[in-house]
Write an enzyme that holds these catalytic residues in place. Structure first.
Site, mmCIF file in Angstrom:
data_model
loop_
_atom_site.group_PDB
_atom_site.id
_atom_site.type_symbol
_atom_site.label_atom_id
_atom_site.label_comp_id
_atom_site.label_asym_id
_atom_site.label_seq_id
_atom_site.Cartn_x
_atom_site.Cartn_y
_atom_site.Cartn_z
ATOM 1 N N ASP A 183 0.806 -1.223 0.000
ATOM 2 C CA ASP A 183 0.000 0.000 0.000
ATOM 3 C C ASP A 183 0.841 1.275 0.000
ATOM 4 O O ASP A 183 0.292 2.375 0.174
ATOM 5 C CB ASP A 183 -0.965 -0.003 1.192
ATOM 6 C CG ASP A 183 -2.163 -0.899 0.936
ATOM 7 O OD1 ASP A 183 -2.608 -0.966 -0.228
ATOM 8 O OD2 ASP A 183 -2.663 -1.525 1.883
ATOM 9 N N ASP A 208 -6.676 -4.992 -4.063
ATOM 10 C CA ASP A 208 -6.387 -3.599 -3.726
ATOM 11 C C ASP A 208 -5.142 -3.086 -4.445
ATOM 12 O O ASP A 208 -5.001 -1.902 -4.751
ATOM 13 C CB ASP A 208 -6.171 -3.432 -2.217
ATOM 14 C CG ASP A 208 -7.105 -4.266 -1.364
ATOM 15 O OD1 ASP A 208 -7.516 -5.356 -1.819
ATOM 16 O OD2 ASP A 208 -7.418 -3.850 -0.244
HETATM 17 N N1 GLY Z 1 -6.659 -1.919 1.296
HETATM 18 C C1 GLY Z 1 -7.340 -2.378 2.448
HETATM 19 C C2 GLY Z 1 -8.750 -1.989 2.469
HETATM 20 O O1 GLY Z 1 -9.349 -1.623 1.485
HETATM 21 O O2 GLY Z 1 -9.320 -2.066 3.549
#
Ligand code: GLY
Length: 375
Positions: free
Chosen positions: A94, A151
């Site tokens: 992320d 994600d």
């Molecule tokens: N990327 C983690 C979420 O969407 O909670």
């Protein structure tokens, strides 16, 4: 649209002027708002994956207003995030969300050279997570070496940007390999996407899917659908490869078919009718993807669906009170686990709602794109 976007935006700007200073006073990176105060990250301190959304939101508002106070607060948090690059042991895939919207936005909007360096540093960390069998590793736990998640499609924008910025094709090449793996192993025949796929880290063979933040294994976690919709759309916008546009359209059709009559978004499109569990972050993010798809294809269905989502959020789930911290209500981090928030305000919902509003006005800065222009 039922709502006047410019008027709503003015209220959001006034609210941000009143509440943003409270984050600096509390010396925290807001994860969500609660009445007159901000809450910090639930886990992992300043390395928690959502840290970029607060500065990202402020950079959006800075691009609208030129208000130096928004820039100063965005930089305060951007500098905190830059410090996390040094230890980096809690950072994961992320870093795209975290650094593209903070240091990347700073570089794009102000030309700050250290911000560029920090963003390239983050891109290098994301490259370091690439498993040459074909995927970017999501998380750090030793028993999750082969995990990849939907994600990550959003985080690929950091790699596309890094290639455009440096002239080195390696970053974009890795992003395309990961996107192709996602296309092959996450996208289902009905247009929905899986959340987590585990690969054999030695061979790259698909081992199994895991239930993630949605209702159950095989269900359709709505935020995951939004990540897939917007992520494939951005992969197309950044590469021009038609296979990503085709994937984006399939996920978009699935998403649109599940928009509720009131414009709000269930946490999982396959959840039981009761109890009610909403995740409006999915609606806000989905609207951004749909608006980009509309721009790319000219298909009015995407714009109409995005407007229905944004109208629903504004009519029912927007806290515009000037002194309340947080904007979007009824955000849910995970269907079964309330530890990170259930039916509450969470910062990335606010970020994507404001991005959607700016997109509707055709004034969103191009933070997710490899080219440095306004769309
Ligand atoms: N990327 C983690 C979420 O969407 O909670």
């Amino acid at each position: 649209m039922r709502n006047n976007i410019s008027e709503i935006l003015e209220k959001i700007i006034a609210k941000a002027r009143a509440t943003a200073p409270l984050a600096a006073e509390g010396a925290l990176i807001p994860y969500g708002g609660e009445g007159d105060h901000w809450r910090g990250a639930p886990f992992d301190g300043n390395s928690w994956w959502t840290g970029g959304f607060w500065p990202g939101l402020l950079w959006l508002l800075y691009s609208e207003t030129g208000d130096a106070a928004f820039m100063a607060e965005a930089r305060r948090v951007g500098n905190l995030l830059a410090e996390e690059l040094r230890t980096f042991n809690l950072l994961n895939h992320d870093v795209g969300f975290m650094y593209l919207l903070s240091r990347g936005a700073d570089y794009r909007l102000t030309g700050d050279k250290q911000a560029r360096t920090d963003c390239l540093h983050a891109a290098s960390l994301l490259m370091g997570r690439f498993n040459p069998t074909g995927f970017i590793r999501a998380w750090n736990e030793p028993d999750r070496v082969g995990y990849a998640i939907i994600d990550c499609m959003m985080n690929l924008s950091l790699l596309f940007w890094a290639s455009a910025e440096t002239g080195d094709p390696r970053f974009a090449k890795v992003a395309k390999i990961h996107a192709d793996t996602t296309l092959e192993h996450f996208l289902r025949l009905d247009g929905s996407v899986a959340h987590i796929v585990e690969f054999d880290p030695e061979t790259g063979a698909k081992v199994r899917e895991h239930a993630g933040q949605g209702y159950a294994l095989g269900s359709a976690w709505s935020r995951g659908q939004a990540w897939g919709l917007y992520g494939f759309t951005l992969a197309y916008a950044n590469t021009g490869a038609p296979r990503y546009l085709d994937a984006a359209r399939r996920v978009a059709d699935f998403f649109i078919a599940h928009i509720r009559p009131d414009g709000l978004t269930d946490c999982d499109f396959a959840q039981p009718p009761a109890p009610e569990r909403l995740d409006n972050i999915a609606g806000a993010c989905g609207a951004c993807g749909l608006l980009e798809l509309h721009k790319i294809t000219g298909d009015s269905r995407y714009r109409e669906a995005a407007e229905a989502l944004v109208d629903g959020l504004i009519d029912r789930c927007c806290d515009l009170a000037p002194n309340h911290c947080g904007l979007l209500t009824h955000c849910t981090a995970s269907y079964h686990d309330d530890a990170a928030g259930f039916h509450t305000n969470i910062v990335y919902g606010d970020y994507f709602l404001v991005e959607a509003l700016l997109r509707l006005l055709d004034r969103a800065p191009a933070l997710w794109f490899s080219r440095i222009t306004r769309p």
